[in-house]
Scaffold this active site. Structure first.
Site, PDB file in Angstrom:
ATOM      1  N   GLY A  21       1.154  -5.131   1.539  1.00 19.22           N
ATOM      2  CA  GLY A  21       0.142  -5.324   0.501  1.00 19.22           C
ATOM      3  C   GLY A  21       0.664  -6.097  -0.701  1.00 19.22           C
ATOM      4  O   GLY A  21      -0.111  -6.754  -1.398  1.00 19.22           O
ATOM      5  N   ASN A  50       4.484  -7.097   7.069  1.00 12.12           N
ATOM      6  CA  ASN A  50       5.317  -6.409   8.049  1.00 12.12           C
ATOM      7  C   ASN A  50       4.671  -5.143   8.620  1.00 12.12           C
ATOM      8  O   ASN A  50       5.362  -4.276   9.141  1.00 12.12           O
ATOM      9  CB  ASN A  50       6.668  -6.066   7.418  1.00 12.12           C
ATOM     10  CG  ASN A  50       6.511  -5.128   6.234  1.00 12.12           C
ATOM     11  OD1 ASN A  50       5.547  -5.229   5.489  1.00 12.12           O
ATOM     12  ND2 ASN A  50       7.455  -4.209   6.064  1.00 12.12           N
ATOM     13  N   GLU A  51       3.344  -5.079   8.533  1.00 10.74           N
ATOM     14  CA  GLU A  51       2.638  -3.880   8.987  1.00 10.74           C
ATOM     15  C   GLU A  51       3.060  -3.457  10.393  1.00 10.74           C
ATOM     16  O   GLU A  51       3.227  -2.263  10.676  1.00 10.74           O
ATOM     17  CB  GLU A  51       1.117  -4.092   8.931  1.00 10.74           C
ATOM     18  CG  GLU A  51       0.496  -3.942   7.548  1.00 10.74           C
ATOM     19  CD  GLU A  51       0.716  -5.167   6.656  1.00 10.74           C
ATOM     20  OE1 GLU A  51       1.424  -6.106   7.071  1.00 10.74           O
ATOM     21  OE2 GLU A  51       0.168  -5.189   5.534  1.00 10.74           O
ATOM     22  N   LEU A  55       0.833  -1.203   0.000  1.00  9.04           N
ATOM     23  CA  LEU A  55       0.000   0.000   0.000  1.00  9.04           C
ATOM     24  C   LEU A  55       0.868   1.254   0.000  1.00  9.04           C
ATOM     25  O   LEU A  55       1.854   1.343   0.727  1.00  9.04           O
ATOM     26  CB  LEU A  55      -0.909   0.000   1.234  1.00  9.04           C
ATOM     27  CG  LEU A  55      -1.840  -1.215   1.379  1.00  9.04           C
ATOM     28  CD1 LEU A  55      -2.803  -1.003   2.543  1.00  9.04           C
ATOM     29  CD2 LEU A  55      -2.608  -1.508   0.107  1.00  9.04           C
TER      30      LEU A  55
END
Lengths: 293, 293, 293
Positions: B145, B169-170, B100
């Site tokens: 994403g 890995n957010e 994202l």
């Protein structure tokens, strides 16, 4: 490759009763046996372990007769206080069970489809919820419904022969495994392996099936029954009551799901199998099988 | 390490149409292609296989334009009877997709956040429920994403290069993967690996990603497209109808969950991303990225 | 086999307060400690990491006193802004925790059973939902409830000694692990391993436990605390907020299930444990344990 010895079935009684064999070694414990057209059942009273041997040539396919006999035999054992565990295996060389009999799904009436599918459900419901310890001694190939029978057991031992394969290969026939086949599969191998295997209709050779957790253990063919008996003894060492409650806790969610949607599942099967495109697929598949043999 | 060759994009037509390339070898099958700003799509009519190549420098980040083009392209292919499968890959060396686009989540209006998040949901819903066979040919790093896109596919092949990493890995950015990212991840690698990986925001180098089941197969970079085509052929050998119904059965529960909570999920995203603390984290992360490059 | 050194507990303060030790090397960071009958707690303020050391001879069994102290200590740490993570380990050589204290389940009143079971639930609820990073440093055997404590943690490190075993072995005692033990187990090792392990009441030696994913890592005994600190540092490197939300997302479904059925679960426990057959099993098991020691 050495095919497994076929039991001398003609010497077995046709109904419950004491069967005394003359073994070469020390005398065996009293053993009750009953046999009918499709399945030979022997119960060793000293160990509490029964063996159900599929003997429906040529390939132990699951037709209505087989399914009915299977459920009746299983119910007898379930209600027999002398029986605590059952080993499922085949009396036919090279094949455990070829799965659902396609002739039962081809060109028959709606009523027949309903009766047949209810019998398949019944086998699954009884096996997956059995109070007995259930062990599959898979001594031959075991596609589709044959694989399902193995999946319902508590433990799966397979002959270590890459010529024998096992899997839910319905997609290859143009049909779809029902959700409760899928749920049982996911409970055994996990979601990812199930997703890929079911979409591709994979049949795994025994060593690969073992690697993916579809079977728990591989043994040489001549060690299969001995190993099954040893594993059974390990499971029977546990108190029945605690083991049964634990098994029920593990499987309840998946069992409840079919119980809640049983009639709907039958209707789905009927409308799916009655489609001309599906009938055509199945006829083509049967033609292919005939040409092969 | 040899970066993959970038396609000569300027020679591609900008809309559906016959694209005839001059290959060095034997003539290729008729091939329709369309291209726009972000994605190049080629459909090989003889095989029924399309390729979607991400070409949005510098790192194929998923901004609103990319997501919109992605969904439009996918819908075109989904409705094209000549197309049965799609291979997703990148035209940018070393990166599959960076995930994202953080600039879409930083200092924008509530309406913008809603539109952006709906587009992310749309991509996931379309990909995870696609009737086509979907294969990710991951030829570069694929965080967040980018990893999600790979997870929605039926099969993931990654270049065997430990410099390329993949993962959700957010958490490392101080944000949280939404529940449907998590559900897709759990369906792929199981609950335990997902729990640990998501909490630690792990990016797995390709070999480790393969060990944990996050990708299905590793190949040398020069073999990637060939391998993707071979795997695609294996999946297309199955009857579409049975494969599609099976896929739908496997993914329905997780798909239904987002469909049922879609608006709520958008509101959650907006209120989360609008927090000053989160905005600050994202700004710091962008600063760090700028310094790095 | 070298048993771990037992801490000189008498030199620890009995309530929260500054504890200054005289280390041989460089001065340690300020460290608060409190201790009571069953558990020694030390909080290193510089790292934000607390250690809870079980010190309830002979085998750290989980009786009502232990459970109460455990929950109080945990709540203190949870509410202490200086504390971000906690390492659970044992001060007793060769045993992490022997699990639920059978004397609490034998020959007691209904009210006592209810109080005891509520305390077991409380420990599980607090641990499984803890906002802190929780690491089990398993330095001895850890059957049943001892295994459960380890399962509630974010990460499990075990001493690499095959004499130490871990598992949910309730079935061997003729009792059944409750559904939330099972859910935690399934989330860790998957459905199939859980189904088989729970039915057989398996205790896995450390190396096997590692192979099945029941513990995440094995280390030599003398490296255990060092390793636990290193892993903790890795987890604490993540932003707390994102990590906590992610953890909650992963565990919510299973936590909610007990919260929704808590009173029912207590009633189930009481009616199960009050059965004469179960009481007899437990008395026999205690006799066996006495003879062993």
């Amino acid at each position: 490759f050495v095919p497994p010895g076929v039991l001398p079935l003609s010497r077995q009684p046709l109904a419950w009763g004491r069967a005394r064999r003359q073994p070469p070694g020390p005398p065996l414990a009293p053993c009750r046996a009953f046999s009918n057209n499709k399945i030979l059942v022997e119960l060793d009273e000293s160990s509490g372990v029964a063996t159900m041997k599929f003997k429906s040539p040529p390939v132990n396919s699951l037709n209505l007769d087989f399914l009915t006999e299977f459920c009746i035999s299983l119910e007898k054992l379930e209600n027999d206080r002398a029986c605590r565990g059952v080993i499922l295996t085949s009396a036919i060389p090279k094949i455990f069970s070829s799965g659902l009999d396609i002739t039962e799904m081809c060109g028959k009436s709606t009523e027949h489809y309903a009766e047949f599918w209810r019998a398949v459900q019944e086998l699954w419901l009884r096996m997956y919820s059995s109070n007995m310890v259930t062990i599959a001694a898979v001594n031959g190939s075991s596609p589709a419904g044959g694989c399902l029978i193995a999946l319902t057991c508590d433990y799966r031992i397979m002959v270590d022969n890459p010529k024998f394969s096992i899997g839910l290969n319905e997609a290859q026939l143009g049909i779809v495994a029902p959700f409760w086949f899928k749920d049982t599969f996911v409970n055994t191998v996990g979601h990812r392996v199930a997703e890929r295997s079911l979409q591709l209709g994979f049949l795994y050779p025994a060593p690969e099936a073992h690697r993916f957790g579809l079977v728990d253990e591989l043994v040489p063919e001549e060690k299969l029954q001995e190993k099954a008996a040893a594993v059974m003894a390990q499971w029977l060492a546990l108190p029945d009551h605690a083991r049964q409650l634990t098994k029920s806790m593990m499987r309840k969610a998946v069992l409840d799901r079919l119980v809640a949607h049983r009639e709907e599942d039958i209707q789905n099967f009927i409308s799916f199998i009655s489609k001309e495109s599906i009938q055509k697929s199945l006829r083509m598949y049967m033609e292919m099988l005939k040409k092969k043999s």
